[in-house]
Design an enzyme around this catalytic site. Structure first.
Site, PDB file in Angstrom:
ATOM      1  N   HIS A 133      -3.966   6.205   0.940  1.00  0.00           N
ATOM      2  CA  HIS A 133      -4.240   4.825   0.526  1.00  0.00           C
ATOM      3  C   HIS A 133      -5.657   4.493   0.984  1.00  0.00           C
ATOM      4  CE1 HIS A 133      -4.425   0.578   0.371  1.00  0.00           C
ATOM      5  NE2 HIS A 133      -4.270   0.413   1.668  1.00  0.00           N
ATOM      6  N   ASN A 187     -10.128  -1.807  -1.388  1.00  0.00           N
ATOM      7  CA  ASN A 187      -8.707  -1.577  -1.098  1.00  0.00           C
ATOM      8  C   ASN A 187      -7.878  -2.322  -2.150  1.00  0.00           C
ATOM      9  OD1 ASN A 187      -6.057  -1.845  -0.177  1.00  0.00           O
ATOM     10  ND2 ASN A 187      -6.647  -1.970   1.971  1.00  0.00           N
ATOM     11  N   CYS A 236       0.800  -1.228   0.000  1.00  0.00           N
ATOM     12  CA  CYS A 236       0.000   0.000   0.000  1.00  0.00           C
ATOM     13  C   CYS A 236       0.832   1.276   0.000  1.00  0.00           C
ATOM     14  CB  CYS A 236      -0.951  -0.031   1.184  1.00  0.00           C
ATOM     15  SG  CYS A 236      -1.869  -1.590   1.256  1.00  0.00           S
TER      16      CYS A 236
END
Lengths: 323, 84
Positions: free
Chosen positions: A246, A276, A113
């Site tokens: 993120h 995500n 990430c």
């Protein structure tokens, strides 16, 4: 750095999954409760024969198809933790599949990430130092391949996608400074244990996430990282036009924003509709923010990535109109 | 001045996050013993405690491993964040 993002494209995996699908496969899950905490309504899952490299190629082909001369690309950096192989590196395969010059350099970065920010720092440095005139930065992951369908911690969050950014020399100082950090003491808290040479078993490779520990790491570390970058740039939070974190999940971003006391209108969110997407999450959010009119030319953007490693990074970007 | 919570306040914070009825959360409650207190629910509890404690809970890593109201209270007490 006198480096800008010239073009940006992404590709989501083709199989959309919503709460109804999760509920049908896991009738005991309280989907409303889960979605209330993650904020994620729809995720995208790769097909069984589709890899992160395939998604990165899709995104890159969109980018190259918008009038970029393939021969002009001098470097390919591929950020991924779901490579086709441990060896060879996926960036080399991307060079071949994208029909890029053999005179170009190509390598992978194994980060999740935080990877887009790290990729910008490395790609930007290659350009700034004169090694390359431009860099194709690919970020793609298919964490779904490491997640069991009954895993209530990971499955409702992670989504598969690829993104491609073209970095090139800029006339103005558009990229940086950077604030990068690492704390490997947290490596066991987000890990696929048998994914390399350390633990070799025939068991399926499965993602383990200690959500509470990772959450505490983000609440403690991300605000410090943002503060350190602002201090390094001699700026206040109010000087930043848009924060692009993120897109981990609602509970994570809401609490980072709370701790930083940022106004909601300065924070871009798209996790609801995308999930995500690990290394692809920030470039996807950037593209969506630009398309939503949230990024005007000249706007100052702070990008903040954090997660597996633990690894984190933040940087500033003076936005340029992208193709 | 440092904000300090009482046991009643800690129970109240956890009950509110979990949407539990009055009396459903006690000092003896644990992860899994109250509806909604799972790994996701625990994140909400950690966030709510941090908010009530003016950002002081986020630096206490052990809270991530606390699996009961009692263990949360013990950790907060050890950090001087609970009333005696």
């Amino acid at each position: 750095m006198k480096v800008a993002i010239e073009r940006l494209e992404y590709a989501l995996a083709p199989n959309a999954e919503d709460g109804d699908r999760l509920k049908a496969e896991n009738p005991d899950w309280r989907i409303d409760d889960i979605q209330g905490k993650t904020g994620i309504k729809t995720r995208y899952i790769a097909s069984p024969d589709q890899t992160a490299l395939d998604l990165a190629i899709q995104a890159a082909e969109k980018l190259l198809g918008s009038g970029v001369d393939r021969e002009r690309i001098q470097a390919t950096i591929f950020v991924t933790q779901s490579p086709d192989y441990n060896l060879p590196t996926s960036a080399c395969i991307a060079q071949d599949r994208l029909r890029l010059s053999t005179a170009s350099l190509a390598f992978d970065i194994n980060l999740g990430c935080s990877g887009f920010v790290y990729g910008l720092s490395v790609g930007g440095a290659l350009i700034e130092s004169g090694v390359c005139e431009n860099v194709l930065l690919l970020c793609a992951d298919t964490y779904s391949k490491y997640i069991d369908k009954a895993d209530r911690t990971c499955r409702p969050i992670f989504s598969d996608a690829g993104a491609a950014a073209l970095l090139a020399r800029s006339e103005v100082d558009a990229l940086g400074p950077f604030e990068l950090g690492t704390d490997g003491s947290g490596h066991q808290n987000l890990i696929v244990p048998n994914s390399g040479a350390r633990i070799q078993t025939a068991a399926a490779r499965q993602l383990h996430m200690d959500g509470a520990k990772v959450f505490m790491f983000t609440m403690a570390k991300v605000p410090l990282c943002v503060g350190a970058l602002l201090a390094k740039a001699k700026l206040e939070a109010g000087d930043v036009d848009l924060f692009v974190f993120h897109q981990a999940s609602a509970v994570v971003i809401e609490n980072i924003v709370r701790r930083l006391k940022l106004p909601q209108e300065k924070v871009f969110l798209n996790f609801q509709d995308v999930g995500n997407t690990v290394s692809a999450s920030i470039p996807i959010a950037l593209k969506d923010a630009a398309e939503a009119g949230r990024l005007k030319p000249g706007a100052l953007v702070m990008m903040v990535g954090f997660g597996v490693g633990y690894s984190w990074g933040a940087c500033l970007l003076r936005w340029k109109e992208i193709a | 001045m440092t904000t300090k919570l009482s046991e009643v306040e800690v129970i109240g914070i956890i009950a509110t996050v979990l949407g539990a009825k009055a009396g459903e959360v006690t000092m003896a409650s644990r992860i899994g013993s109250v509806e909604g207190w799972d790994s996701m629910g625990h994140l909400g509890i950690l966030a709510a405690l941090d908010e009530k404690l003016d950002g002081k809970a986020a630096d206490i890593e052990e809270l991530a491993m606390a699996d009961s109201v009692q263990s949360i209270a013990d950790i907060l007490k050890s950090r001087g964040l609970m009333k005696p």
